[in-house]
Write an enzyme that holds these catalytic residues in place. Structure first.
Site, PDB file in Angstrom:
ATOM      1  N   HIS A   1       0.873  -1.178   0.000  1.00 20.26           N
ATOM      2  CA  HIS A   1       0.000   0.000   0.000  1.00 20.26           C
ATOM      3  C   HIS A   1       0.909   1.226   0.000  1.00 20.26           C
ATOM      4  O   HIS A   1       1.646   1.439  -0.956  1.00 20.26           O
ATOM      5  CB  HIS A   1      -0.921  -0.107   1.220  1.00 20.26           C
TER       6      HIS A   1
ATOM      7  N   HIS B   1      -2.062  -2.084 -10.019  1.00 22.22           N
ATOM      8  CA  HIS B   1      -3.039  -1.532  -9.088  1.00 22.22           C
ATOM      9  C   HIS B   1      -4.288  -2.389  -9.119  1.00 22.22           C
ATOM     10  O   HIS B   1      -4.660  -2.887 -10.175  1.00 22.22           O
ATOM     11  CB  HIS B   1      -3.390  -0.086  -9.473  1.00 22.22           C
TER      12      HIS B   1
ATOM     13  N   ASP C   1       2.889   5.613  -6.728  1.00 23.57           N
ATOM     14  CA  ASP C   1       4.142   5.512  -5.978  1.00 23.57           C
ATOM     15  C   ASP C   1       5.378   5.447  -6.850  1.00 23.57           C
ATOM     16  O   ASP C   1       6.497   5.509  -6.344  1.00 23.57           O
ATOM     17  CB  ASP C   1       4.108   4.266  -5.080  1.00 23.57           C
TER      18      ASP C   1
HETATM   19  N1  CMC Z   1       5.167  -6.586 -10.733  1.00 18.85           N
HETATM   20  C1  CMC Z   1       5.074  -7.764 -11.395  1.00 18.85           C
HETATM   21  N2  CMC Z   1       3.913  -8.443 -11.545  1.00 18.85           N
HETATM   22  C2  CMC Z   1       2.816  -7.908 -11.003  1.00 18.85           C
HETATM   23  C3  CMC Z   1       2.827  -6.680 -10.299  1.00 18.85           C
HETATM   24  C4  CMC Z   1       4.068  -6.018 -10.177  1.00 18.85           C
HETATM   25  N3  CMC Z   1       4.148  -4.854  -9.533  1.00 18.85           N
HETATM   26  N4  CMC Z   1       1.582  -6.396  -9.859  1.00 18.85           N
HETATM   27  C5  CMC Z   1       0.819  -7.402 -10.271  1.00 18.85           C
HETATM   28  N5  CMC Z   1       1.553  -8.322 -10.949  1.00 18.85           N
HETATM   29  C6  CMC Z   1       1.046  -9.524 -11.627  1.00 18.85           C
HETATM   30  C7  CMC Z   1       0.822 -10.652 -10.631  1.00 18.85           C
HETATM   31  O1  CMC Z   1       1.949 -11.496 -10.519  1.00 18.85           O
HETATM   32  C8  CMC Z   1      -0.341 -11.360 -11.270  1.00 18.85           C
HETATM   33  O2  CMC Z   1       0.120 -12.136 -12.340  1.00 18.85           O
HETATM   34  P1  CMC Z   1      -0.493 -13.615 -12.608  1.00 18.85           P
HETATM   35  O3  CMC Z   1      -1.966 -13.366 -12.848  1.00 18.85           O
HETATM   36  O4  CMC Z   1       0.238 -14.133 -13.778  1.00 18.85           O
HETATM   37  O5  CMC Z   1      -0.247 -14.393 -11.338  1.00 18.85           O
HETATM   38  C9  CMC Z   1      -1.179 -10.236 -11.886  1.00 18.85           C
HETATM   39  O6  CMC Z   1      -0.217  -9.196 -12.164  1.00 18.85           O
HETATM   40  C10 CMC Z   1      -2.278  -9.695 -10.970  1.00 18.85           C
HETATM   41  O7  CMC Z   1      -1.673  -9.314  -9.738  1.00 18.85           O
HETATM   42  P2  CMC Z   1      -2.391  -9.358  -8.316  1.00 18.85           P
HETATM   43  O8  CMC Z   1      -1.346  -9.458  -7.246  1.00 18.85           O
HETATM   44  O9  CMC Z   1      -3.471 -10.388  -8.343  1.00 18.85           O
HETATM   45  O10 CMC Z   1      -3.075  -7.927  -8.296  1.00 18.85           O
HETATM   46  P3  CMC Z   1      -3.692  -7.216  -7.033  1.00 18.85           P
HETATM   47  O11 CMC Z   1      -4.777  -6.359  -7.535  1.00 18.85           O
HETATM   48  O12 CMC Z   1      -4.016  -8.189  -5.953  1.00 18.85           O
HETATM   49  O13 CMC Z   1      -2.465  -6.337  -6.496  1.00 18.85           O
HETATM   50  C11 CMC Z   1      -0.983  -4.569  -6.077  1.00 18.85           C
HETATM   51  C12 CMC Z   1      -2.349  -4.977  -6.637  1.00 18.85           C
HETATM   52  C13 CMC Z   1      -0.871  -3.044  -6.077  1.00 18.85           C
HETATM   53  C14 CMC Z   1      -0.827  -5.060  -4.626  1.00 18.85           C
HETATM   54  C15 CMC Z   1       0.130  -5.199  -6.978  1.00 18.85           C
HETATM   55  O14 CMC Z   1      -0.002  -4.748  -8.307  1.00 18.85           O
HETATM   56  C16 CMC Z   1       1.524  -4.923  -6.447  1.00 18.85           C
HETATM   57  O15 CMC Z   1       2.021  -5.678  -5.584  1.00 18.85           O
HETATM   58  N6  CMC Z   1       2.211  -3.851  -6.960  1.00 18.85           N
HETATM   59  C17 CMC Z   1       3.507  -3.497  -6.452  1.00 18.85           C
HETATM   60  C18 CMC Z   1       3.332  -2.722  -5.154  1.00 18.85           C
HETATM   61  C19 CMC Z   1       2.828  -1.312  -5.394  1.00 18.85           C
HETATM   62  O16 CMC Z   1       3.325  -0.603  -6.261  1.00 18.85           O
HETATM   63  N7  CMC Z   1       1.849  -0.902  -4.585  1.00 18.85           N
HETATM   64  C20 CMC Z   1       1.307   0.452  -4.636  1.00 18.85           C
HETATM   65  C21 CMC Z   1      -0.127   0.461  -5.017  1.00 18.85           C
HETATM   66  S1  CMC Z   1      -0.701   2.109  -5.427  1.00 18.85           S
HETATM   67  C22 CMC Z   1      -0.642   2.978  -3.961  1.00 18.85           C
HETATM   68  C23 CMC Z   1      -1.599   2.519  -2.954  1.00 18.85           C
HETATM   69  O17 CMC Z   1      -2.771   2.266  -3.259  1.00 18.85           O
HETATM   70  O18 CMC Z   1      -1.208   2.439  -1.800  1.00 18.85           O
END
Ligand code: CMC
Length: 436
Positions: free
Chosen positions: A276, A315, A371
């Site tokens: 987050h 996201h 971010d």
């Molecule tokens: N790098 C590489 N792969 C990714 C990333 C990433 N940053 N984010 C998602 N994926 C892939 C993930 O591996 C999955 O692939 P597959 O379907 O093949 O297994 C697919 O994309 C969907 O990911 P998810 O984890 O199911 O998506 P989510 O909606 O649960 O997670 C998230 C959202 C923000 C936690 C995630 O994208 C992430 O960990 N990003 C990096 C951390 C980050 O930048 N966070 C800040 C968010 S914005 C500020 C805020 O709201 O606080």
């Protein structure tokens, strides 16, 4: 055909057939949602508990009706109370946006000046809270200090427990918005072993924040206007994001009737997590690890092997370019022009360029989020990495407060209490330890 379509639209219901029993149910649709409790009538036999939905991470569950923030993740749109984020970032100020989020309309000139002076009059914290902050270890993480100090504020303002009284609410809103930058600045000064600067309420909100962190008794001291402006705009861009993890936490704790300080301490704790608000710190750590543009291909291979994530990308809601990230990139260029460049920006821009063309990211709709560039700006302004999430928290405070206030006025809301699907053991008898 047109007739048939009209008929279906006018029904505005969802028909569900339970293939276990062959029974059909008609559920009302309101605002494109069905009420989860309407599913409970779906049973195989009268003693069944009834059907529930299973939704880890609440990916498709609306927990509230809200009039505060609109996000269209597919098209990269973000609006506060109907106003596009780009217009607010360009033309408004953080305190004006805070008023808009909390009270629903842009303030008149009079309302704005009263609001600004009231918030700035609440910037001093109780001396006992200052003393408490001084007892943290010299290297305490400022987010830990912020979370604890927000919680501690509830002990100074016990009347805040009267959570449904609008006047009491308004008072705590002023206190929280006023005091948060002071706590943040004290946490920063504590961390670097410098004396605390008391607030200067004649300055504007972000200017005062920079002043409290920066001032060292220089006779000709002036707040850097580029930094103050950048901070103000960054706060606007972070001010609300509807039902994200920290905001849902604020509403969730608030749903138990806890005071806003205790609820906000929980919200800030949720923000601390690297998935987050902690992501901006994680982005800088990642860029430091990559170090050079030439190391990007090898790093990307690790991302694709799922050894690491590309921090600052992806996201839950945006499946398009995060509109905040677009604007932040612009501020990054302005701040870096002021300080004379940062090699990390080149690495970040190249990472973005490659990621936006790479099938792995394209197929998963992974774009830069808020971010990705914010950490580079904070770093260029001289903030230590562990202050980044604290700055995010100051920006997000009006959103937390607006959402909490809306919650308290929503007659449909009850204590947050999700259900579970129990898959554990059935009843079994206790076995004394000597017999196990
Ligand atoms: N790098 C590489 N792969 C990714 C990333 C990433 N940053 N984010 C998602 N994926 C892939 C993930 O591996 C999955 O692939 P597959 O379907 O093949 O297994 C697919 O994309 C969907 O990911 P998810 O984890 O199911 O998506 P989510 O909606 O649960 O997670 C998230 C959202 C923000 C936690 C995630 O994208 C992430 O960990 N990003 C990096 C951390 C980050 O930048 N966070 C800040 C968010 S914005 C500020 C805020 O709201 O606080």
């Amino acid at each position: 055909m047109v007739q048939l379509w009209k008929y279906h639209m006018s029904k505005n219901t969802l028909t569900v057939t339970d293939n276990r029993t062959g029974q059909t149910y008609e559920l009302p649709i309101e605002n494109d949602t069905i009420r989860a409790l309407d599913l409970r009538q779906i049973k195989v036999n009268p003693n069944d508990f009834g059907m529930m939905t299973y939704d880890p991470g609440y990916a498709n569950t609306a927990s509230t009706k809200s009039t505060i923030t609109y996000i269209d993740g597919a098209n990269g749109i973000l609006r506060y109370r109907g106003y596009p984020i780009e217009q607010l970032a360009e033309k408004s100020s953080f305190l004006e946006v805070a008023y808009l989020l909390i009270y629903g309309e842009l303030p008149s000139a009079d309302q704005l000046s009263t609001w600004q002076s009231k918030v700035m009059r609440h910037t001093y914290i109780h001396e006992s809270l200052r003393q408490q902050m001084q007892t943290f270890r010299y290297d305490a993480h400022p987010m830990g200090m912020l979370i604890s100090s927000i919680a501690a504020m509830s002990t100074f303002h016990p009347e805040a427990k009267d959570v449904d009284d609008p006047d009491v609410q308004d008072k705590q809103i002023l206190r929280i918005l006023g005091k948060l930058p002071t706590i943040a600045a004290f946490a920063y000064r504590h961390r670097i072993g410098r004396p605390y600067n008391y607030p200067n309420s004649s300055l504007r909100y972000a200017e005062n924040m920079v002043y409290m962190m920066d001032y060292m008794n220089q006779s000709n001291y002036e707040v850097n206007p580029v930094f103050a402006k950048a901070l103000d705009v960054l706060f606007i861009l972070h001010a609300d994001h509807e039902q994200n993890c920290s905001t849902s936490t604020m509403r969730g704790i608030g749903s138990a009737g806890s005071d806003p300080y205790s609820s906000m301490a929980g919200a800030a704790a949720a923000l601390y997590g690297p998935s987050h608000g902690g992501a901006n710190q994680a982005v800088i750590e990642m860029l430091n690890e990559i170090k050079d543009v030439k190391n990007i291909p090898a790093f990307m291979e690790r991302v694709k092997k799922r050894e690491v994530r590309l921090m600052g990308f992806g996201h839950r809601v945006y499946k398009n370019y995060d509109p905040r990230a677009k604007y932040i990139k612009k501020i990054a260029d302005e701040v870096l022009a002021e300080v004379g460049g940062n090699p990390m920006l080149d690495v970040a821009k190249e990472l973005e360029r490659i990621a936006l063309e790479d099938d792995f990211f394209v197929a998963r709709n992974l774009y830069p989020n808020v971010d990705f560039y914010s950490g580079i700006i904070y770093q260029a302004m001289g903030f230590p990495v562990d202050m980044f999430t604290v700055l995010f928290a100051i920006g997000r405070a009006p959103g937390w407060l607006a959402q909490w206030r809306e919650f308290t006025q929503d007659k449909e809301q009850r204590i947050a209490r999700p259900r579970q699907v129990y898959l554990g053991e059935g009843e079994r008898n206790y076995i004394p330890v000597e017999d196990r």
